[in-house]
Design a protein around this motif. Sequence first.
Motif, PDB file in Angstrom:
ATOM      1  N   UNK A 154       0.819  -1.172   0.066  1.00  0.00           N
ATOM      2  CA  UNK A 154      -0.077   0.133   0.120  1.00  0.00           C
ATOM      3  C   UNK A 154       0.882   1.295   0.056  1.00  0.00           C
ATOM      4  N   UNK A 155       0.557   2.172  -0.863  1.00  0.00           N
ATOM      5  CA  UNK A 155       1.249   3.661  -1.003  1.00  0.00           C
ATOM      6  C   UNK A 155       0.212   4.573  -0.781  1.00  0.00           C
ATOM      7  N   UNK A 156       0.610   5.375   0.272  1.00  0.00           N
ATOM      8  CA  UNK A 156      -0.460   6.373   0.640  1.00  0.00           C
ATOM      9  C   UNK A 156       0.358   7.832   0.644  1.00  0.00           C
ATOM     10  N   UNK A 157      -0.443   8.565  -0.183  1.00  0.00           N
ATOM     11  CA  UNK A 157      -0.035   9.887  -0.444  1.00  0.00           C
ATOM     12  C   UNK A 157      -0.865  10.890   0.300  1.00  0.00           C
ATOM     13  N   UNK A 158      -0.327  11.598   1.409  1.00  0.00           N
ATOM     14  CA  UNK A 158      -1.278  12.582   2.351  1.00  0.00           C
ATOM     15  C   UNK A 158      -0.389  13.864   2.120  1.00  0.00           C
ATOM     16  N   UNK A 159      -1.206  14.742   1.860  1.00  0.00           N
ATOM     17  CA  UNK A 159      -0.605  16.089   1.955  1.00  0.00           C
ATOM     18  C   UNK A 159      -0.183  16.635   3.115  1.00  0.00           C
ATOM     19  N   UNK A 160      -0.948  16.409   4.422  1.00  0.00           N
ATOM     20  CA  UNK A 160      -0.409  16.942   5.634  1.00  0.00           C
ATOM     21  C   UNK A 160       0.515  16.034   6.406  1.00  0.00           C
ATOM     22  N   UNK A 161       0.006  14.759   6.369  1.00  0.00           N
ATOM     23  CA  UNK A 161       0.722  13.499   7.218  1.00  0.00           C
ATOM     24  C   UNK A 161       1.961  13.043   6.618  1.00  0.00           C
ATOM     25  N   UNK A 162       2.129  13.434   5.343  1.00  0.00           N
ATOM     26  CA  UNK A 162       3.223  12.801   4.469  1.00  0.00           C
ATOM     27  C   UNK A 162       3.064  11.462   3.960  1.00  0.00           C
ATOM     28  N   UNK A 163       3.828  11.088   3.055  1.00  0.00           N
ATOM     29  CA  UNK A 163       3.800   9.813   2.224  1.00  0.00           C
ATOM     30  C   UNK A 163       4.043   8.693   3.325  1.00  0.00           C
ATOM     31  N   UNK A 164       3.277   7.617   2.779  1.00  0.00           N
ATOM     32  CA  UNK A 164       3.413   6.218   3.923  1.00  0.00           C
ATOM     33  C   UNK A 164       3.363   4.916   2.801  1.00  0.00           C
ATOM     34  N   UNK A 165       4.402   4.037   3.183  1.00  0.00           N
ATOM     35  CA  UNK A 165       4.484   2.848   2.393  1.00  0.00           C
ATOM     36  C   UNK A 165       4.134   1.886   3.383  1.00  0.00           C
ATOM     37  N   UNK A 166       3.511   0.637   3.166  1.00  0.00           N
ATOM     38  CA  UNK A 166       3.339  -0.507   3.851  1.00  0.00           C
ATOM     39  C   UNK A 166       3.217  -1.894   3.003  1.00  0.00           C
ATOM     40  N   UNK A 167       4.021  -2.857   3.553  1.00  0.00           N
ATOM     41  CA  UNK A 167       4.243  -4.023   3.232  1.00  0.00           C
ATOM     42  C   UNK A 167       3.875  -5.074   3.919  1.00  0.00           C
ATOM     43  N   UNK A 168       2.649  -5.881   3.646  1.00  0.00           N
ATOM     44  CA  UNK A 168       2.200  -6.898   4.598  1.00  0.00           C
ATOM     45  C   UNK A 168       2.499  -8.391   3.901  1.00  0.00           C
TER      46      UNK A 168
END
Length: 78
Positions: A56-70
């Motif tokens: 999962x690759x999340x792009x958030x304007x205020x919290x910053x980007x986040x990448x998750x591997x499960x």
Amino acid sequence: MANRTTSAERLDREAAAARLEAVAASLRADECTVRVDNKDITLRPTDAIEFQLDVVEKQAMFRGDRETVQIELDWRPE
């Protein structure tokens, strides 16, 4: 009845890779021992294992980007 043992911790990248390598090495044996916190759990994987990889690759304007591997491995012990 399901027994669930979970653990979450922050590791550096090398320690996280070492943890994954330990699980992989144990998975190659007839019995797979996984360390979760202070508990060793012995599992009996079959020759055929369901393997699921989720990224999962999340792009958030205020919290910053986040990448998750499960990674999920699933089997029915014999």
